[in-house]
Design a protein around this motif. Structure first.
Motif, short mmCIF file in Angstrom:
data_model
loop_
_atom_site.label_atom_id
_atom_site.label_comp_id
_atom_site.label_asym_id
_atom_site.label_seq_id
_atom_site.Cartn_x
_atom_site.Cartn_y
_atom_site.Cartn_z
N ALA A 218 -23.51 -20.72 -10.23
CA ALA A 218 -22.14 -21.09 -11.11
C ALA A 218 -21.79 -20.09 -12.03
CB ALA A 218 -22.74 -22.36 -11.75
N ASP A 219 -22.49 -19.50 -12.51
CA ASP A 219 -22.08 -18.24 -13.35
C ASP A 219 -21.64 -16.84 -12.73
OD1 ASP A 219 -24.48 -17.35 -12.89
OD2 ASP A 219 -25.16 -17.05 -15.15
N TYR A 220 -21.46 -16.84 -11.43
CA TYR A 220 -21.42 -15.69 -10.78
C TYR A 220 -20.00 -14.93 -11.03
CZ TYR A 220 -21.28 -12.24 -6.99
OH TYR A 220 -21.48 -11.17 -6.25
N ASP A 221 -19.89 -14.02 -11.26
CA ASP A 221 -18.67 -13.38 -11.57
C ASP A 221 -17.70 -13.05 -10.27
OD1 ASP A 221 -16.48 -11.82 -12.25
OD2 ASP A 221 -17.65 -9.99 -12.96
N MET A 222 -16.93 -14.13 -9.84
CA MET A 222 -16.21 -13.88 -8.80
C MET A 222 -15.32 -12.62 -8.63
SD MET A 222 -17.30 -16.29 -6.78
CE MET A 222 -16.12 -16.63 -5.58
N GLY A 223 -14.98 -12.09 -9.82
CA GLY A 223 -14.39 -10.62 -9.79
C GLY A 223 -15.10 -9.78 -8.80
N ARG B 132 -14.88 -6.46 -3.76
CA ARG B 132 -15.06 -6.28 -2.65
C ARG B 132 -14.08 -6.49 -1.15
NH1 ARG B 132 -20.19 -6.46 -0.16
NH2 ARG B 132 -20.05 -7.01 2.25
N VAL B 133 -13.31 -7.51 -1.47
CA VAL B 133 -12.33 -7.65 -0.43
C VAL B 133 -11.03 -6.63 -0.70
CG1 VAL B 133 -10.65 -9.31 0.43
CG2 VAL B 133 -13.04 -10.07 -0.17
N ALA B 134 -10.77 -6.31 -1.86
CA ALA B 134 -9.58 -5.68 -2.11
C ALA B 134 -10.01 -4.07 -1.94
CB ALA B 134 -9.30 -5.71 -3.68
N THR B 135 -11.22 -3.73 -1.86
CA THR B 135 -11.57 -2.42 -1.42
C THR B 135 -12.18 -2.22 0.00
OG1 THR B 135 -13.83 -2.54 -2.23
CG2 THR B 135 -12.06 -1.78 -3.89
N ARG B 136 -12.53 -3.36 0.80
CA ARG B 136 -13.17 -3.38 2.09
C ARG B 136 -12.43 -4.09 3.06
NH1 ARG B 136 -19.66 -3.73 0.92
NH2 ARG B 136 -19.58 -2.25 -0.82
N LYS C 120 -9.32 -12.59 10.71
CA LYS C 120 -10.27 -12.87 9.68
C LYS C 120 -9.73 -13.07 8.24
CE LYS C 120 -14.25 -10.84 6.92
NZ LYS C 120 -15.17 -9.71 6.76
N ALA C 121 -10.15 -14.16 7.83
CA ALA C 121 -9.49 -14.75 6.62
C ALA C 121 -10.60 -14.56 5.48
CB ALA C 121 -9.02 -16.11 6.70
N TYR C 122 -10.65 -13.98 4.39
CA TYR C 122 -11.41 -13.77 3.66
C TYR C 122 -11.07 -14.76 2.41
CZ TYR C 122 -11.97 -8.83 5.54
OH TYR C 122 -12.27 -7.73 6.34
N LEU C 123 -11.99 -15.69 2.70
CA LEU C 123 -12.02 -16.98 1.70
C LEU C 123 -12.92 -17.08 0.36
CD1 LEU C 123 -11.99 -19.29 4.83
CD2 LEU C 123 -10.18 -18.17 3.79
N VAL C 124 -12.39 -17.60 -0.54
CA VAL C 124 -13.39 -17.85 -1.77
C VAL C 124 -12.96 -19.22 -2.27
CG1 VAL C 124 -13.56 -15.41 -2.56
CG2 VAL C 124 -11.59 -16.68 -3.45
N ARG C 125 -14.02 -19.87 -2.89
CA ARG C 125 -13.82 -20.98 -3.60
C ARG C 125 -14.78 -20.81 -4.95
NH1 ARG C 125 -17.06 -25.78 -0.75
NH2 ARG C 125 -15.52 -27.05 -1.82
N LEU D 22 -8.09 -14.20 0.03
CA LEU D 22 -7.76 -12.96 -0.78
C LEU D 22 -7.16 -12.03 0.27
CD1 LEU D 22 -11.23 -12.83 -2.51
CD2 LEU D 22 -9.08 -13.77 -3.28
N HIS D 23 -7.26 -11.96 1.46
CA HIS D 23 -6.92 -11.07 2.48
C HIS D 23 -6.88 -11.64 3.91
CE1 HIS D 23 -5.95 -7.16 4.17
NE2 HIS D 23 -6.90 -7.20 5.32
N LEU D 24 -6.07 -11.37 4.62
CA LEU D 24 -6.01 -11.60 6.25
C LEU D 24 -6.10 -10.35 7.02
CD1 LEU D 24 -5.99 -14.04 8.10
CD2 LEU D 24 -3.41 -13.75 8.47
N SER D 25 -7.17 -10.34 7.51
CA SER D 25 -7.02 -9.09 8.97
C SER D 25 -6.53 -9.73 10.12
CB SER D 25 -8.47 -8.48 9.15
OG SER D 25 -8.75 -7.87 7.75
N ARG D 26 -5.69 -9.44 10.98
CA ARG D 26 -4.69 -10.01 11.87
C ARG D 26 -4.65 -9.18 13.18
NH1 ARG D 26 0.65 -12.13 10.56
NH2 ARG D 26 0.95 -11.30 12.79
N PRO D 27 -5.69 -8.33 13.51
CA PRO D 27 -5.21 -7.25 14.69
C PRO D 27 -4.83 -7.81 15.76
CG PRO D 27 -7.75 -7.16 14.13
CD PRO D 27 -7.25 -8.10 13.21
N GLY D 28 -5.53 -8.96 16.23
CA GLY D 28 -5.37 -9.58 17.53
C GLY D 28 -4.74 -10.93 17.43
N LEU D 29 -3.80 -11.44 16.38
CA LEU D 29 -3.07 -12.52 15.98
C LEU D 29 -2.40 -12.89 17.09
CD1 LEU D 29 -2.99 -15.12 14.32
CD2 LEU D 29 -1.39 -13.86 13.02
#
Length: 195
Positions: free
Chosen positions: A12-17, A22-26, A39-44, A179-186
């Protein structure tokens, strides 16, 4: 088409940053991954959009089993397991895929809904109804894309939708920020019913 998802519940106290960084850099590393449809990079985040938890839940649509296996047994999944522990990987056989009016945009929200097929009903009838509903909903404003898949071991259907902006509130949906969508074969994901 094959669907794959793993959901990592974080404290509950995890730093979602940390996840956002991670997603912004990878995230871009899968932008050209062979065999991957999307691939949809999803967060809640706890307390946002009705979420009771913090979580990271990447969702994949694969064009090929070889691509999925290459990811699972290669450095991509290994790195995730080293950082978060090895999560259970859910996977389903694809039943249908639809492109929405917002397919050319970058989706900002996603919704995931899983439900069991009724035990006293022929599974084919329930699957046909779910495929028809997905097809009927394909023209909804703001819809990027929608997928329907099945796990015949548990007789579970899964509907996954990506939205240009806010995902409509539907009963049973878990809502996520994309956060990001990779879509190479969409563009190669076949539209409509998959059999």
């Amino acid at each position: 088409m094959h669907a794959m998802n793993y959901r990592i519940t974080l404290p509950a106290d995890y730093d979602m940053g940390i996840v956002r960084h991670r997603v912004a850099t990878r995230g871009h590393l899968l932008d050209a991954f062979p065999g991957l449809g999307l691939k949809a990079y999803l967060v809640r985040e706890r307390g946002k959009d009705g979420s009771p938890v913090n979580g990271y839940a990447p969702f994949y649509l694969w064009n090929t089993v070889e691509g999925m296996n290459s990811f699972l047994w290669g450095p991509g999944f290994r790195g995730l397991a080293e950082d978060f522990g090895r999560p259970a990987v859910e996977h389903w056989t694809g039943l249908a895929f639809e492109r929405g009016p917002a397919i050319g945009t970058t989706p900002r929200q996603a919704a995931r809904c899983a439900w069991r097929l009724p035990s006293g009903e022929p599974p084919g009838r329930a699957v046909d109804e779910a495929v028809a509903e997905l097809s009927d909903a394909a023209g909804r404003p703001g819809l990027h894309s929608a997928a329907l898949a099945v796990d015949p071991r548990r007789w579970e259907l899964l509907r996954f939708t990506l939205w240009q902006d806010a995902a409509p509130a539907e009963p049973g949906d878990e809502r996520y920020e994309v956060l990001h969508l990779s879509r190479p074969g969409l563009d190669s994901l076949p539209t409509g019913r998959q059999w």
